[in-house]
Write a protein that holds these residues in place. Sequence first.
Motif, short mmCIF file in Angstrom:
data_model
loop_
_atom_site.label_atom_id
_atom_site.label_comp_id
_atom_site.label_asym_id
_atom_site.label_seq_id
_atom_site.Cartn_x
_atom_site.Cartn_y
_atom_site.Cartn_z
N ILE A 97 6.94 1.15 5.40
CA ILE A 97 6.46 1.04 6.78
C ILE A 97 4.99 1.42 6.86
O ILE A 97 4.17 0.75 7.51
CB ILE A 97 7.29 1.93 7.73
N LEU A 98 4.62 2.50 6.19
CA LEU A 98 3.22 2.93 6.20
C LEU A 98 2.32 1.90 5.53
O LEU A 98 1.23 1.59 6.05
CB LEU A 98 3.08 4.29 5.49
N ARG A 99 2.73 1.36 4.41
CA ARG A 99 1.90 0.39 3.69
C ARG A 99 1.64 -0.86 4.53
O ARG A 99 0.53 -1.38 4.55
CB ARG A 99 2.56 -0.01 2.38
N HIS A 100 2.67 -1.33 5.24
CA HIS A 100 2.55 -2.60 5.95
C HIS A 100 2.14 -2.47 7.41
O HIS A 100 1.64 -3.44 7.99
CB HIS A 100 3.88 -3.36 5.88
N GLY A 101 2.35 -1.28 8.00
CA GLY A 101 2.12 -1.20 9.44
C GLY A 101 1.21 -0.11 9.93
O GLY A 101 0.71 -0.18 11.06
N ALA A 102 0.95 0.92 9.13
CA ALA A 102 0.22 2.08 9.62
C ALA A 102 -1.28 1.81 9.72
O ALA A 102 -1.83 0.94 9.04
CB ALA A 102 0.47 3.29 8.71
N SER A 103 -1.92 2.59 10.57
CA SER A 103 -3.37 2.50 10.71
C SER A 103 -4.05 3.20 9.54
O SER A 103 -3.41 3.94 8.77
CB SER A 103 -3.81 3.15 12.03
N GLU A 104 -5.35 3.00 9.41
CA GLU A 104 -6.09 3.67 8.34
C GLU A 104 -6.00 5.18 8.47
O GLU A 104 -5.84 5.89 7.47
CB GLU A 104 -7.56 3.21 8.37
N ALA A 105 -6.08 5.66 9.70
CA ALA A 105 -6.01 7.11 9.92
C ALA A 105 -4.64 7.66 9.52
O ALA A 105 -4.54 8.73 8.91
CB ALA A 105 -6.30 7.43 11.38
N GLN A 106 -3.59 6.92 9.86
CA GLN A 106 -2.24 7.38 9.51
C GLN A 106 -2.03 7.36 8.00
O GLN A 106 -1.44 8.30 7.44
CB GLN A 106 -1.21 6.48 10.21
N LYS A 107 -2.50 6.33 7.34
CA LYS A 107 -2.38 6.27 5.88
C LYS A 107 -3.16 7.39 5.21
O LYS A 107 -2.66 8.04 4.27
CB LYS A 107 -2.88 4.92 5.38
N THR A 108 -4.35 7.64 5.70
CA THR A 108 -5.19 8.69 5.12
C THR A 108 -4.55 10.06 5.26
O THR A 108 -4.65 10.91 4.38
CB THR A 108 -6.57 8.68 5.77
N GLU A 109 -3.85 10.28 6.37
CA GLU A 109 -3.21 11.57 6.62
C GLU A 109 -1.91 11.74 5.85
O GLU A 109 -1.65 12.81 5.27
CB GLU A 109 -2.93 11.73 8.11
N LEU A 110 -1.08 10.70 5.81
CA LEU A 110 0.29 10.84 5.32
C LEU A 110 0.47 10.53 3.84
O LEU A 110 1.22 11.23 3.15
CB LEU A 110 1.22 9.94 6.15
N ILE A 111 -0.15 9.48 3.35
CA ILE A 111 0.13 9.03 1.98
C ILE A 111 -0.25 10.08 0.93
O ILE A 111 0.54 10.34 0.00
CB ILE A 111 -0.53 7.68 1.70
N PRO A 112 -1.42 10.73 1.01
CA PRO A 112 -1.70 11.77 0.01
C PRO A 112 -0.67 12.90 0.02
O PRO A 112 -0.35 13.45 -1.04
CB PRO A 112 -3.09 12.27 0.42
#
Length: 384
Positions: A97-112
């Motif tokens: 869900i994060l890879r396909h739908g999240a914003s840049e800010a959400q990816k930067t916060e959550l994925i690491p």
Amino acid sequence: MDFDLSEEQRLLKDSVERLMLESYGFDERGKYRSEHMGFSEAMWARYAELGLLALPFSEEYGGFGGGAVEAMIVMEAFGKALILEPYFATVVLAGGILRHGASEAQKTELIPAIAAGRMKLAFAYAEPQSRYDLFDIETQARKDGDGWILNGTKGLVLHGAVADKIIVSVRTAGRSRDKDGIALFLVDGNVPGLVRRGYSTQDGLWAAEMTLNNVRVKADNVIGNPADAYPVIARVADEAIAALCAEAIGCFAAMQTITLDYLKTRKQFGATLGSFQVLQHRAVDMFIELEQSCSMAMYATMMARENGTMERERAISAAKAQIGESARLIGTQSIQLHGGVGMTMEYRIGHYFKHITMIDTLFGDADYHLHRLAVLGSIIRENA
């Protein structure tokens, strides 16, 4: 189509299989299951150290940029070991869900945080009335100032009781079975109004029932378009099914090996069971099903990240239907060939049987996908 693994993929396969062999025997699995979270925190940390939690994410967010083949390698090894950790829930489902739908800010916060093993996620998509239809959503979200208020019930949230954050599919507009008007919200696990009731599934994993009572969510916790999230959900579900097919292959391979070893050592009437021709034939049937499933799992892996929706869905449904049928044959044969010991909790073959039964039902069983395949075929013929 080239099915040979690259050097990096072979190294990944060797390292994951070696980790499972050294640290995830049947006795160790029993100890991990008795831990307070239902899985091993130490093993979760090992997955992070090896980069497995970062595998499918882009390098710009601290990931390794792995693709569908890498996911297949990991899930097959995890299937052989029957892991308990929330890899599928966190990395495959919520991570997708994060890879396909999240914003840049959400990816930067959550994925690491996911990659480092500091955060576990879950995806709450199922509801009591929805069965296998991902668009059948009655959980409601209404606008409230600069945020949203969520109300509803979600069921079978894999590892939902231990997740730090939960991605919840909700309806912002339309009727309960419309594919439009669906949104995805990121909800903190400890937010007021969220009630989680964890329980053990039949295969030893954990899931949760969730109730949302006036749960307040900020506007920046919306993932993607708040009225058009279904395409993201459908795509992630297809990728998740491909991962489940690979996991099932690992289970099937382990079940065949365990059963053959049992036939070679267990004696009846003064001879090993494997010396009886009728049992040899049944072992061959298991092998044929395993090979057919391997081919279809590879096909699903190759098609999982295709952009063409119709062809991807047909490939995924064909693979899931084959996996479901093979699970029934391989599962019943392995239990029957073991006799009474196959039904005991102290012997590992029954645990594999329970897990492949769960894999069959997740995101639609064999009958559901055969019907889906027929419908998709009819649509293609009408448009031809």
